[in-house]
Design an enzyme around this catalytic site. Structure first.
Site, PDB file in Angstrom:
ATOM      1  N   LYS A  80       5.822   2.774  -2.008  1.00 57.67           N
ATOM      2  CA  LYS A  80       6.860   1.957  -2.645  1.00 57.67           C
ATOM      3  C   LYS A  80       7.891   2.883  -3.303  1.00 57.67           C
ATOM      4  O   LYS A  80       8.985   3.053  -2.771  1.00 57.67           O
ATOM      5  CB  LYS A  80       6.258   1.001  -3.682  1.00 57.67           C
ATOM      6  CG  LYS A  80       5.420  -0.120  -3.058  1.00 57.67           C
ATOM      7  CD  LYS A  80       3.975   0.141  -3.248  1.00 57.67           C
ATOM      8  CE  LYS A  80       3.044  -1.035  -3.072  1.00 57.67           C
ATOM      9  NZ  LYS A  80       3.093  -1.836  -1.873  1.00 57.67           N
ATOM     10  N   TRP A 105      -4.190  -8.081  -6.628  1.00 60.11           N
ATOM     11  CA  TRP A 105      -4.634  -6.681  -6.561  1.00 60.11           C
ATOM     12  C   TRP A 105      -5.671  -6.376  -7.611  1.00 60.11           C
ATOM     13  O   TRP A 105      -6.663  -5.685  -7.339  1.00 60.11           O
ATOM     14  CB  TRP A 105      -3.432  -5.742  -6.653  1.00 60.11           C
ATOM     15  CG  TRP A 105      -2.589  -5.826  -5.406  1.00 60.11           C
ATOM     16  CD1 TRP A 105      -1.338  -6.343  -5.310  1.00 60.11           C
ATOM     17  CD2 TRP A 105      -2.974  -5.453  -4.073  1.00 60.11           C
ATOM     18  NE1 TRP A 105      -0.909  -6.295  -4.003  1.00 60.11           N
ATOM     19  CE2 TRP A 105      -1.876  -5.750  -3.225  1.00 60.11           C
ATOM     20  CE3 TRP A 105      -4.109  -4.888  -3.510  1.00 60.11           C
ATOM     21  CZ2 TRP A 105      -1.903  -5.507  -1.847  1.00 60.11           C
ATOM     22  CZ3 TRP A 105      -4.142  -4.646  -2.143  1.00 60.11           C
ATOM     23  CH2 TRP A 105      -3.051  -4.953  -1.330  1.00 60.11           C
ATOM     24  N   ASP A 131      -3.561   0.652 -12.183  1.00 61.73           N
ATOM     25  CA  ASP A 131      -2.994   0.670 -10.834  1.00 61.73           C
ATOM     26  C   ASP A 131      -1.483   0.494 -10.992  1.00 61.73           C
ATOM     27  O   ASP A 131      -1.019  -0.569 -11.390  1.00 61.73           O
ATOM     28  CB  ASP A 131      -3.607  -0.483 -10.022  1.00 61.73           C
ATOM     29  CG  ASP A 131      -3.003  -0.610  -8.624  1.00 61.73           C
ATOM     30  OD1 ASP A 131      -2.070   0.154  -8.289  1.00 61.73           O
ATOM     31  OD2 ASP A 131      -3.484  -1.472  -7.851  1.00 61.73           O
TER      32      ASP A 131
HETATM   33  N1  PMP Z   1      -2.395  -2.223  -5.556  1.00 63.34           N
HETATM   34  C1  PMP Z   1      -1.131  -2.677  -5.575  1.00 63.34           C
HETATM   35  C2  PMP Z   1      -0.523  -3.093  -6.868  1.00 63.34           C
HETATM   36  C3  PMP Z   1      -0.408  -2.737  -4.375  1.00 63.34           C
HETATM   37  O1  PMP Z   1       0.851  -3.198  -4.374  1.00 63.34           O
HETATM   38  C4  PMP Z   1      -1.010  -2.320  -3.174  1.00 63.34           C
HETATM   39  C5  PMP Z   1      -0.269  -2.336  -1.860  1.00 63.34           C
HETATM   40  N2  PMP Z   1       0.664  -3.295  -1.662  1.00 63.34           N
HETATM   41  C6  PMP Z   1      -2.323  -1.876  -3.221  1.00 63.34           C
HETATM   42  C7  PMP Z   1      -2.988  -1.837  -4.427  1.00 63.34           C
HETATM   43  C8  PMP Z   1      -3.013  -1.421  -1.979  1.00 63.34           C
HETATM   44  O2  PMP Z   1      -2.497  -0.215  -1.580  1.00 63.34           O
HETATM   45  P1  PMP Z   1      -2.945   0.484  -0.221  1.00 63.34           P
HETATM   46  O3  PMP Z   1      -2.561  -0.413   0.876  1.00 63.34           O
HETATM   47  O4  PMP Z   1      -2.170   1.762  -0.270  1.00 63.34           O
HETATM   48  O5  PMP Z   1      -4.411   0.712  -0.295  1.00 63.34           O
END
Ligand code: PMP
Length: 372
Positions: free
Chosen positions: A208, A102, A184
């Site tokens: 989550k 991420w 994040d």
């Molecule tokens: N950052 C993290 C740490 C995540 O766990 C996720 C989703 N699993 C995201 C970003 C992406 O989120 P979204 O699908 O809501 O854009």
């Protein structure tokens, strides 16, 4: 009705009490004769729901007056573009700490807007721990960043795929940096207290620990509003969204309503202190089961193991499919690891009860015995 133990990384399990309350209120919200989904976002009823949700979050995370709470859309991936568009005025670069999928994705997207300097990374193996399976030492960051002019330093507090969670290192150095920290916290928000003196901006998708997908949370220090670049879309401009109380355009009304119910539930349970203690208790049980066995292995360095997402591998990978189907037969679902890493992953967010983790560990021990 029988509900499964759902270990999905997100959208993830929600508190049963919340789902029941939402079901009861579905057709007729508190005698008003309509569903929350059907309310105008400007109606007095919805204004009450919205303000209640916002207050719930502010209370739970002790968010001070210095910061604004925004309910937005676009997900955390959307934020990878929205954040640079909002903070880059007067700057041409930002600093990134890479700890996994991420945070890498965030830096990659940033490069469309400015220079993304990766100032620290876990890309190389560290002794017995493979790349991506530990938190790199942030000790030298303060000195190495001293003379730099960055818009901000970005890190991902909990890498949902790798199962690597920060341990407060960035917070410890934040006050010594000349620029704000952006984090994040999609997958660990509300699982521990946040020191707001150390965070210029915290963002996360809701699916989550907050509620259903569709709403994206932004908590931003007010002094950072007004740093957007010229072509930032108004609907995604933090200052515009803040000025309009997250109602510049229609917000994801139903998702925010459910988030409010989740915040009420968490308060009843004992708030973030309860969530933190539970996360400790649940993850300790699961990691102990893994560490005590000859069959399961956690790839993550012990002190950096996530309390929310627990990846593990089986000694014999050819048994993966059987593990998953036997688990599903016992009502334990969504245990398959992310496709990029394989193996298994159990996500144990706030709404996963201790009993669910206990059921998983009992199954894991039985499975090990059976195949030994
Ligand atoms: N950052 C993290 C740490 C995540 O766990 C996720 C989703 N699993 C995201 C970003 C992406 O989120 P979204 O699908 O809501 O854009």
């Amino acid at each position: 009705m029988s509900r499964v133990w759902n270990f999905s990384a997100g959208p993830a399990t929600l508190p049963e009490e919340v789902l029941k309350q939402a079901a009861e209120e579905m057709l007729d919200w508190r005698g008003k004769g309509l569903s929350v989904m059907e309310m105008s976002h400007r109606s007095p009823e919805y204004t009450e729901i919205f303000e209640h949700a916002k207050r719930g979050l502010v209370d739970l995370l002790s968010i001070p007056e210095t910061h604004d709470v925004l309910f937005m859309q676009g997900g955390a991936v959307g934020m990878n573009a929205i954040v640079p568009m909002n903070l880059l005025r007067g700057f041409d670069a930002a600093a990134f700490v890479n700890t996994g999928s991420w945070s890498k994705k965030t830096a990659k997207e940033f490069a469309k807007y400015g220079r993304a300097d990766v100032v620290l990374s876990n890309d190389a193996d560290l002794g017995q721990f493979k790349a991506g399976s530990y938190v790199p030492d942030c000790g030298a960051l303060v000195d190495s960043l001293k003379s730099k002019k960055y818009a901000y330093l970005h890190f991902c507090d909990n890498e949902t795929i790798g199962g690597v969670e920060f341990n407060g290192q960035i917070e410890q150095i934040a006050s010594q940096l000349a620029f704000p920290v952006v984090s994040d916290m999609s997958s660990n928000i509300l699982s521990r207290p946040i020191d707001w003196n150390c965070h210029g901006l915290v963002y996360g998708g809701a699916q989550k620990n907050i509620g259903p997908a569709g709403v994206t949370l932004v908590v931003i220090e007010k002094r950072l509003l007004g740093r957007s670049i010229d072509h930032c879309p108004s609907a995604f401009e933090f200052a515009t969204v803040a000025e309009n109380g997250s109602m510049y355009n229609t917000p994801p009304t139903y998702a925010i309503y459910i988030a409010g119910l989740v915040f009420d539930w968490l308060k009843r349970k004992g708030g973030v202190a309860w969530a933190q203690a539970e996360a400790q208790r649940k993850s300790a049980l699961l990691y102990k089961t893994i560490d005590d066995s000859q069959f399961y292995t956690s790839p993550v360095r012990p002190e950096d193991r996530s309390k929310m997402n627990v990846p593990f591998v089986l000694a014999d990978e050819s048994l993966n499919a059987r593990f998953l189907s036997d688990a599903a037969n016992r009502g334990l679902v969504q245990l398959k690891g992310h496709k990029s890493v394989g193996g298994m992953r159990a996500s144990i967010y706030n709404a996963m009860p201790y009993e669910g983790v206990l059921a998983l560990t009992e199954f894991m021990r039985e499975f090990e015995k059976e195949v030994a």
